[in-house]
Design an enzyme around this catalytic site. Structure first.
Site, mmCIF file in Angstrom:
data_model
loop_
_atom_site.group_PDB
_atom_site.id
_atom_site.type_symbol
_atom_site.label_atom_id
_atom_site.label_comp_id
_atom_site.label_asym_id
_atom_site.label_seq_id
_atom_site.Cartn_x
_atom_site.Cartn_y
_atom_site.Cartn_z
ATOM 1 N N ARG A 34 6.323 3.845 -5.757
ATOM 2 C CA ARG A 34 4.983 3.347 -5.443
ATOM 3 C C ARG A 34 4.830 2.712 -4.063
ATOM 4 N NH1 ARG A 34 2.890 -0.492 -9.528
ATOM 5 N NH2 ARG A 34 0.948 -0.101 -8.426
ATOM 6 N N ASP A 35 5.840 2.777 -3.226
ATOM 7 C CA ASP A 35 5.702 2.256 -1.859
ATOM 8 C C ASP A 35 6.528 3.116 -0.902
ATOM 9 O OD1 ASP A 35 4.790 0.578 0.144
ATOM 10 O OD2 ASP A 35 6.387 -0.884 -0.135
ATOM 11 N N LEU A 36 6.410 4.446 -1.072
ATOM 12 C CA LEU A 36 7.167 5.346 -0.212
ATOM 13 C C LEU A 36 6.536 5.386 1.172
ATOM 14 C CD1 LEU A 36 7.922 8.356 -2.559
ATOM 15 C CD2 LEU A 36 9.499 6.587 -1.783
ATOM 16 N N ASN A 40 10.768 2.322 4.438
ATOM 17 C CA ASN A 40 11.580 2.030 3.266
ATOM 18 C C ASN A 40 12.767 2.978 3.102
ATOM 19 O OD1 ASN A 40 10.144 -0.224 2.532
ATOM 20 N ND2 ASN A 40 8.765 0.882 1.180
#
Length: 71
Positions: A34-36, A40
């Site tokens: 959910r935070d690609l 990251n």
């Protein structure tokens, strides 16, 4: 002498393949990151890609198509 910028196409393909495999592994484990984003993914020892920051990840249950919030 000109400064080299970026990676060669072969090295870029190698790293991109690792990124896709990493996300595929999470998917196989029924986890949504959910935070690609590029920030990251980190390069570890110039040989492997590592995915970080799992603060927003959730467990996905395909049987009822809902996300389960992980704490």
């Amino acid at each position: 002498m000109a400064e080299k910028k970026g990676f060669s196409e072969n090295i870029s393909r190698f790293y991109f393949k690792q990124m896709v495999e990493c996300v595929g592994y999470l998917h196989d484990q029924e986890i949504c990151h959910r935070d690609l984003k590029l920030e990251n993914f980190v390069l570890k020892n110039f040989s492997n890609i590592k995915l970080i920051d799992f603060g927003f990840c959730n467990k996905y249950n395909p049987s009822n198509s809902k996300l389960v919030i992980l704490n």
